[in-house]
Scaffold this motif. Sequence first.
Motif, PDB file in Angstrom:
ATOM      1  N   ASN A   1      34.882  38.102  32.187  1.00 10.21           N
ATOM      2  CA  ASN A   1      35.523  38.270  33.508  1.00 10.21           C
ATOM      3  C   ASN A   1      36.977  38.705  33.368  1.00 10.21           C
ATOM      4  OD1 ASN A   1      33.251  37.632  34.954  1.00 10.21           O
ATOM      5  ND2 ASN A   1      33.766  35.463  35.169  1.00 10.21           N
ATOM      6  N   GLU A   2      37.681  38.130  32.395  1.00 13.05           N
ATOM      7  CA  GLU A   2      39.086  38.509  32.187  1.00 13.05           C
ATOM      8  C   GLU A   2      39.200  39.957  31.714  1.00 13.05           C
ATOM      9  OE1 GLU A   2      42.103  37.072  32.907  1.00 13.05           O
ATOM     10  OE2 GLU A   2      40.743  35.786  34.044  1.00 13.05           O
ATOM     11  N   LEU A   3      38.297  40.373  30.830  1.00 18.94           N
ATOM     12  CA  LEU A   3      38.297  41.773  30.390  1.00 18.94           C
ATOM     13  C   LEU A   3      38.019  42.711  31.559  1.00 18.94           C
ATOM     14  CD1 LEU A   3      36.456  41.678  26.940  1.00 18.94           C
ATOM     15  CD2 LEU A   3      38.895  41.913  27.392  1.00 18.94           C
ATOM     16  N   LEU A   4      37.074  42.352  32.392  1.00 17.02           N
ATOM     17  CA  LEU A   4      36.766  43.153  33.570  1.00 17.02           C
ATOM     18  C   LEU A   4      37.956  43.196  34.524  1.00 17.02           C
ATOM     19  CD1 LEU A   4      34.729  44.806  35.154  1.00 17.02           C
ATOM     20  CD2 LEU A   4      33.910  42.666  36.188  1.00 17.02           C
ATOM     21  N   ARG A   5      38.637  42.060  34.702  1.00 18.44           N
ATOM     22  CA  ARG A   5      39.817  42.003  35.564  1.00 18.44           C
ATOM     23  C   ARG A   5      40.902  42.954  35.063  1.00 18.44           C
ATOM     24  NH1 ARG A   5      44.622  40.421  35.330  1.00 18.44           N
ATOM     25  NH2 ARG A   5      45.810  39.730  37.102  1.00 18.44           N
TER      26      ARG A   5
ATOM     27  N   ALA B   1      52.572  45.984  33.245  1.00 21.40           N
ATOM     28  CA  ALA B   1      52.045  45.105  32.192  1.00 21.40           C
ATOM     29  C   ALA B   1      51.875  43.696  32.730  1.00 21.40           C
ATOM     30  CB  ALA B   1      52.986  45.114  30.985  1.00 21.40           C
ATOM     31  N   THR B   2      52.826  43.248  33.515  1.00 21.76           N
ATOM     32  CA  THR B   2      52.719  41.915  34.120  1.00 21.76           C
ATOM     33  C   THR B   2      51.551  41.864  35.094  1.00 21.76           C
ATOM     34  OG1 THR B   2      55.094  41.604  33.867  1.00 21.76           O
ATOM     35  CG2 THR B   2      53.966  40.169  35.441  1.00 21.76           C
ATOM     36  N   ILE B   3      51.398  42.909  35.896  1.00 24.19           N
ATOM     37  CA  ILE B   3      50.289  42.957  36.852  1.00 24.19           C
ATOM     38  C   ILE B   3      48.949  42.886  36.120  1.00 24.19           C
ATOM     39  CG2 ILE B   3      49.102  44.385  38.574  1.00 24.19           C
ATOM     40  CD1 ILE B   3      51.846  45.670  39.175  1.00 24.19           C
ATOM     41  N   LEU B   4      48.850  43.638  35.020  1.00 31.34           N
ATOM     42  CA  LEU B   4      47.575  43.732  34.313  1.00 31.34           C
ATOM     43  C   LEU B   4      47.216  42.455  33.564  1.00 31.34           C
ATOM     44  CD1 LEU B   4      47.882  47.299  32.774  1.00 31.34           C
ATOM     45  CD2 LEU B   4      46.791  46.625  34.900  1.00 31.34           C
ATOM     46  N   LEU B   5      48.205  41.800  32.986  1.00 35.64           N
ATOM     47  CA  LEU B   5      47.903  40.705  32.065  1.00 35.64           C
ATOM     48  C   LEU B   5      48.144  39.309  32.620  1.00 35.64           C
ATOM     49  CD1 LEU B   5      49.288  42.350  28.827  1.00 35.64           C
ATOM     50  CD2 LEU B   5      46.917  42.254  29.629  1.00 35.64           C
ATOM     51  N   ASN B   6      48.862  39.208  33.716  1.00 34.02           N
ATOM     52  CA  ASN B   6      49.149  37.890  34.284  1.00 34.02           C
ATOM     53  C   ASN B   6      48.317  37.718  35.545  1.00 34.02           C
ATOM     54  OD1 ASN B   6      50.194  35.571  35.448  1.00 34.02           O
ATOM     55  ND2 ASN B   6      52.314  36.098  34.961  1.00 34.02           N
ATOM     56  N   ARG B   7      47.306  36.895  35.463  1.00 32.31           N
ATOM     57  CA  ARG B   7      46.401  36.758  36.614  1.00 32.31           C
ATOM     58  C   ARG B   7      47.069  36.094  37.809  1.00 32.31           C
ATOM     59  NH1 ARG B   7      42.714  32.032  34.095  1.00 32.31           N
ATOM     60  NH2 ARG B   7      43.243  33.104  32.206  1.00 32.31           N
ATOM     61  N   GLN B   8      48.253  35.493  37.627  1.00 32.12           N
ATOM     62  CA  GLN B   8      48.961  34.865  38.746  1.00 32.12           C
ATOM     63  C   GLN B   8      49.713  35.883  39.598  1.00 32.12           C
ATOM     64  OE1 GLN B   8      51.330  31.931  36.768  1.00 32.12           O
ATOM     65  NE2 GLN B   8      49.668  30.451  36.696  1.00 32.12           N
TER      66      GLN B   8
ATOM     67  N   ALA C   1      49.390  39.111  41.812  1.00 28.93           N
ATOM     68  CA  ALA C   1      48.419  39.941  42.529  1.00 28.93           C
ATOM     69  C   ALA C   1      48.854  41.407  42.485  1.00 28.93           C
ATOM     70  CB  ALA C   1      48.306  39.479  43.981  1.00 28.93           C
ATOM     71  N   LEU C   2      47.883  42.286  42.655  1.00 28.30           N
ATOM     72  CA  LEU C   2      48.153  43.724  42.628  1.00 28.30           C
ATOM     73  C   LEU C   2      49.233  44.107  43.631  1.00 28.30           C
ATOM     74  CD1 LEU C   2      47.463  46.572  41.635  1.00 28.30           C
ATOM     75  CD2 LEU C   2      45.718  46.665  43.425  1.00 28.30           C
ATOM     76  N   TRP C   3      49.139  43.613  44.854  1.00 28.62           N
ATOM     77  CA  TRP C   3      50.094  44.023  45.891  1.00 28.62           C
ATOM     78  C   TRP C   3      51.471  43.412  45.681  1.00 28.62           C
ATOM     79  CZ3 TRP C   3      48.974  48.370  47.497  1.00 28.62           C
ATOM     80  CH2 TRP C   3      47.652  48.752  47.698  1.00 28.62           C
ATOM     81  N   GLU C   4      51.534  42.273  45.019  1.00 25.18           N
ATOM     82  CA  GLU C   4      52.851  41.726  44.638  1.00 25.18           C
ATOM     83  C   GLU C   4      53.522  42.650  43.625  1.00 25.18           C
ATOM     84  OE1 GLU C   4      51.869  36.953  45.111  1.00 25.18           O
ATOM     85  OE2 GLU C   4      51.584  37.934  43.173  1.00 25.18           O
ATOM     86  N   GLY C   5      52.766  43.115  42.655  1.00 27.55           N
ATOM     87  CA  GLY C   5      53.297  44.055  41.663  1.00 27.55           C
ATOM     88  C   GLY C   5      53.670  45.378  42.293  1.00 27.55           C
ATOM     89  N   ALA C   6      52.836  45.850  43.224  1.00 23.91           N
ATOM     90  CA  ALA C   6      53.150  47.102  43.922  1.00 23.91           C
ATOM     91  C   ALA C   6      54.452  46.967  44.707  1.00 23.91           C
ATOM     92  CB  ALA C   6      52.000  47.494  44.853  1.00 23.91           C
ATOM     93  N   LEU C   7      54.651  45.822  45.357  1.00 22.90           N
ATOM     94  CA  LEU C   7      55.904  45.580  46.087  1.00 22.90           C
ATOM     95  C   LEU C   7      57.091  45.585  45.123  1.00 22.90           C
ATOM     96  CD1 LEU C   7      57.396  44.941  48.700  1.00 22.90           C
ATOM     97  CD2 LEU C   7      56.920  42.514  48.266  1.00 22.90           C
ATOM     98  N   ALA C   8      56.919  45.005  43.944  1.00 20.18           N
ATOM     99  CA  ALA C   8      57.992  45.016  42.942  1.00 20.18           C
ATOM    100  C   ALA C   8      58.322  46.449  42.523  1.00 20.18           C
ATOM    101  CB  ALA C   8      57.597  44.180  41.732  1.00 20.18           C
ATOM    102  N   LEU C   9      57.314  47.277  42.303  1.00 20.76           N
ATOM    103  CA  LEU C   9      57.537  48.675  41.932  1.00 20.76           C
ATOM    104  C   LEU C   9      58.274  49.423  43.038  1.00 20.76           C
ATOM    105  CD1 LEU C   9      54.125  49.546  40.252  1.00 20.76           C
ATOM    106  CD2 LEU C   9      56.340  49.364  39.119  1.00 20.76           C
TER     107      LEU C   9
END
Length: 150
Positions: free
Chosen positions: A7-11, A54-61, A63-71
């Motif tokens: 599941n983590e690999l798929l994530r 890298a944080t978005i991809l590897l840290n499950r805590q 979320a995608l949209w949190e990382g997008a907001l950071a970008l």
Amino acid sequence: MFFDSWNELLRVLVMTELASPILVAAVRASGKRTLSKMNAFDLVVTVALGSTPATILLNRQVALWEGALALVSLVVLQFVTAWAPVRFRSVRRLVKSEPALLLYEGRMLHEAMRRQRVAPDEVRQAIRAQGAGALERVHAVVLRRTAASA
């Protein structure tokens, strides 16, 4: 030992596919500044733009949209930092570095070199890189934000 679960690999795979277009859009939106001549803030933003996915991809805590907001926030900060120096002299002095004359008419300016933390060998190397052999043949060496030029 090699991974925690399928599941983590798929994530990671799914997040990579979703985050990559967001990163490309952020870099494109930030303009050529991110990919060319940089001041200190541009460099920080560029490194952060690489670190955030890298944080978005590897840290499950995260979320995608949190990382997008950071970008998006980093790109907005870069726009503001590029816009403000054009409008305000005080911001320009804070953000932009002034060129420094390191050699003039074949003579090294040692005080300027000390202030810029440049060794005489580095000046000689810049002169050789430009194809000029002797110091006496060089009119000036100027340290700019991109590189020294002879």
